[in-house]
Design a protein around this motif. Structure first.
Motif, short mmCIF file in Angstrom:
data_model
loop_
_atom_site.label_atom_id
_atom_site.label_comp_id
_atom_site.label_asym_id
_atom_site.label_seq_id
_atom_site.Cartn_x
_atom_site.Cartn_y
_atom_site.Cartn_z
N THR A 144 0.81 -1.23 0.00
CA THR A 144 0.00 0.00 0.00
C THR A 144 0.84 1.28 0.00
N SER A 194 0.60 -3.36 6.75
CA SER A 194 0.56 -3.39 8.22
C SER A 194 -0.77 -3.97 8.70
N SER A 230 -4.07 -2.58 7.54
CA SER A 230 -4.62 -2.94 6.23
C SER A 230 -5.09 -4.38 6.14
P1 NAP Z 1 5.75 4.07 2.73
O1 NAP Z 1 5.06 4.84 1.67
O2 NAP Z 1 5.78 4.62 4.10
O3 NAP Z 1 5.07 2.58 2.79
C1 NAP Z 1 5.36 1.67 3.82
C2 NAP Z 1 4.62 0.35 3.59
O4 NAP Z 1 4.96 -0.55 4.66
C3 NAP Z 1 3.09 0.48 3.61
O5 NAP Z 1 2.54 -0.47 2.71
C4 NAP Z 1 2.74 0.09 5.05
O6 NAP Z 1 1.43 -0.46 5.16
C5 NAP Z 1 3.74 -1.02 5.27
N1 NAP Z 1 3.96 -1.30 6.69
C6 NAP Z 1 4.09 -0.40 7.71
N2 NAP Z 1 4.26 -1.05 8.89
C7 NAP Z 1 4.23 -2.38 8.61
C8 NAP Z 1 4.34 -3.56 9.38
N3 NAP Z 1 4.53 -3.52 10.74
N4 NAP Z 1 4.26 -4.77 8.77
C9 NAP Z 1 4.06 -4.84 7.42
N5 NAP Z 1 3.94 -3.76 6.62
C10 NAP Z 1 4.04 -2.54 7.20
O7 NAP Z 1 7.27 3.77 2.35
P2 NAP Z 1 7.98 3.71 0.89
O8 NAP Z 1 8.42 5.04 0.46
O9 NAP Z 1 7.11 2.91 -0.02
O10 NAP Z 1 9.34 2.94 1.24
C11 NAP Z 1 9.37 1.54 1.47
C12 NAP Z 1 10.85 1.11 1.51
O11 NAP Z 1 11.45 1.38 0.23
C13 NAP Z 1 11.68 1.89 2.55
O12 NAP Z 1 12.64 1.03 3.11
C14 NAP Z 1 12.35 2.96 1.73
O13 NAP Z 1 13.54 3.43 2.29
C15 NAP Z 1 12.60 2.21 0.42
N6 NAP Z 1 12.76 3.07 -0.75
C16 NAP Z 1 11.87 4.07 -1.01
C17 NAP Z 1 12.05 4.87 -2.15
C18 NAP Z 1 11.11 6.00 -2.50
O14 NAP Z 1 11.44 6.73 -3.47
N7 NAP Z 1 10.01 6.19 -1.82
C19 NAP Z 1 13.11 4.61 -2.99
C20 NAP Z 1 13.99 3.57 -2.69
C21 NAP Z 1 13.79 2.79 -1.58
P3 NAP Z 1 0.10 0.38 5.66
O15 NAP Z 1 -0.40 1.15 4.46
O16 NAP Z 1 -0.82 -0.70 6.07
O17 NAP Z 1 0.55 1.28 6.78
#
Ligand code: NAP
Length: 365
Positions: free
Chosen positions: A13, A38, A41
Motif C-alpha cells: 500500500t 501493516s 490494512s
Molecule cells: P511508505 O510509503 O511509508 O510505505 C510503507 C509500507 O509498509 C506500507 O505499505 C505500510 O502499510 C507497510 N507497513 C508499515 N508497517 C508495517 C508492518 N509492521 N508490517 C508490514 N507492513 C508494514 O514507504 P515507501 O516510500 O514505499 O518505502 C518503502 C521502503 O522502500 C523503505 O525502506 C524505503 O527506504 C525504500 N525506498 C523508497 C524509495 C522511494 O522513493 N520512496 C526509494 C527507494 C527505496 P500500511 O499502508 O498498512 O501502513
C-alpha cells in the motif's frame, strides 16, 4: 501469454508498493497473487486499504485482492518487499527462512556481506553471493537488494567511466524528490518553498553503497571500489525524480568525446531481453538546461539515468548533472529488473511456489 510466476508484495500500500502494483500490471513474467502491509490494512481489499497516489487506475486484477497478514505461511515463493528499514529487518529474514526469494528495496540488508546489492547493468555477477546465505542453504530462500534511490542513478552514470578510465574521486550534491520519503513523508509546511539540507543516513548510504556496487566480486566477498567520495543530500520541493550535481576525478584522463562514448556505448543488458531494462540505461541530453525532473524523469519508461551539462570541473576533471526517477529506477523498477535477471538465471522457481500459490489462491477465492 505463457504462464506467469505468482508473486507477492510486502508493503503493497506504500509509495513503492503502489509502483510495484503499477509496473506489474501485464508483466510478462510475473503476476500479483498476494499482498500484505501493516495490521491497519490486513483483511481489507486493496482498493479499500490503499491511498492510491499514481496517475493510472488501480489495476482491475488487484482491486479486490485482500491484504494478507505479513507472515510467510501463505506467501508465494517470490516476494517484492517495500518496507521501512526497521520492519524489513524483522520481516525479510522470516520470509527468506521460509523459502521465499525476497527482492528488497529497503536498506536493512544492503551492506550485509552475503547479500547482493545489485543494479543488473552494473554488477549482475554479484548475484552469486545469494548462494552463500544460510537461508538459501536451509530453505532455498534468499534476500537480494537494490540500492538507495539516489545511489542508483549516480552509479549507472559512473559505471561506464569507472570501467574505461577508473575513478579516483567523486563529489555529489543531490536534490531529492519528496516522494523519496514515502507517504505522507515530509510535512508540506517544511518543504513548500524550501530546501531541507538533511536526509537521515542518506549520505552514508550513498557513499557506502556506491563502493559496494562498483566493487569486485572476489571469491566469496565484494572488494569495495577504491575511490574517495563525498555526498551532500538535500530534500527539495519536487514530486518525483532525484537530480544530482556530480564532479569526478578520473584515474586516466578522458576527452569529452570519450566520456560521451562511454555513456552511449554502455548497453550491458542488450543480449538479455529483460522487459524492464531500458534500451539506453545512461541517456545523455545535449540541451544546456537538461535534464529536469518534470521533463525527463520518464525517459526509458522511468528506468534511464539521464545525464547532461557535461563540462570541465576546475577542482576535479569533469562535472555533470544526473537525473533518475526515484520510485521507478530508484525503487520498484530496480527490484523488478533484479527479479527479471534472477528469473533468467533460473533462481526464482521452486516447489515452494507451487504449494503456496495454491494456498494463496484458496485464500483469495
Ligand atoms: P511508505 O510509503 O511509508 O510505505 C510503507 C509500507 O509498509 C506500507 O505499505 C505500510 O502499510 C507497510 N507497513 C508499515 N508497517 C508495517 C508492518 N509492521 N508490517 C508490514 N507492513 C508494514 O514507504 P515507501 O516510500 O514505499 O518505502 C518503502 C521502503 O522502500 C523503505 O525502506 C524505503 O527506504 C525504500 N525506498 C523508497 C524509495 C522511494 O522513493 N520512496 C526509494 C527507494 C527505496 P500500511 O499502508 O498498512 O501502513
Amino acid at each position: 501469454m505463457a504462464e506467469r510466476l505468482r508473486v507477492g508484495i510486502l508493503g503493497a500500500t506504500g509509495t513503492v508498493g503502489q509502483r510495484f502494483i503499477q509496473m506489474l500490471e501485464r508483466h510478462p513474467f510475473f503476476e500479483v497473487a498476494w499482498l500484505a502491509a501493516s495490521d491497519r490494512s490486513t483483511g481489507r481489499s486493496y482498493e479499500d486499504a490503499v491511498r492510491w497516489k499514481l496517475d493510472t487506475a488501480i489495476p482491475a486484477a488487484v482491486r479486490s485482492l485482500p491484504l494478507s497478514p505479513a507472515t510467510p505461511e501463505l506467501a508465494p515463493s517470490t516476494v517484492f518487499a517495500a518496507l521501512d528499514t526497521d520492519i524489513a529487518r524483522e520481516l525479510e529474514p522470516q520470509f527468506a527462512a521460509a523459502g521465499c526469494a525476497v527482492i528488497s528495496n529497503s536498506s536493512a540488508f544492503r551492506m550485509q556481506e552475503d547479500v547482493p546489492l545489485v543494479i543488473p547493468e552494473v554488477n549482475a555477477a554479484h548475484l552469486s553471493l545469494l548462494e552463500l546465505q544460510s537461508w538459501r542453504k536451509e530453505s532455498g530462500g534468499f534476500i537480494v537488494t537494490n540500492p538507495n534511490c539516489s545511489a542508483i542513478g549516480l552509479v549507472l552514470a559512473l559505471k561506464p567511466l569507472a570501467d574505461r578510465f577508473g575513478i579516483e574521486s567523486i563529489f555529489v550534491s543531490t536534490m531529492q524528490a519528496i516522494s523519496g520519503a514515502g507517504y505522507p513523508g515530509v510535512p508540506s509546511l517544511d518543504i513548500l518553498g524550501n530546501v531541507v539540507p538533511f536526509i537521515r543516513n542518506e549520505e552514508e548510504k550513498m557513499e557506502a553503497e556506491t563502493m559496494k556496487l562498483l566493487g569486485t566480486l572476489d571469491g566469496t566477498s565484494i572488494r569495495p571500489y577504491a575511490a574517495r567520495m563525498s555526498a551532500h543530500c538535500n530534500r527539495v520541493a519536487v514530486e518525483d525524480g532525484h537530480t544530482e550535481g556530480v564532479s569526478i576525478k578520473l584515474r586516466t584522463s578522458a576527452t569529452r568525446e570519450q566520456v560521451l562514448a562511454a555513456w552511449s556505448e554502455f548497453q550491458p543488458l542488450a543480449q538479455h531481453q529483460l522487459p524492464t531494462a531500458p534500451a539506453q540505461p545512461v541517456e545523455f541530453l545535449a540541451a544546456e538546461d537538461r535534464p529536469q525532473p518534470r521533463l525527463d524523469r520518464m525517459r526509458g519508461a522511468g528506468m534511464a539515468s539521464t545525464v547532461g551539462r557535461l563540462r570541465p570541473c576546475s577542482l576535479l576533471d569533469w562535472k555533470f548533472t544526473v537525473l533518475s526517477h526515484n520510485t521507478i529506477r530508484g525503487a520498484a523498477g530496480a527490484a523488478l529488473l533484479n527479479a527479471e535477471m534472477l528469473m533468467q538465471m533460473g533462481k526464482l522457481s521452486g516447489t515452494r511456489g507451487a504449494r503456496s500459490a495454491t494456498a494463496a489462491a484458496a485464500v483469495s477465492a
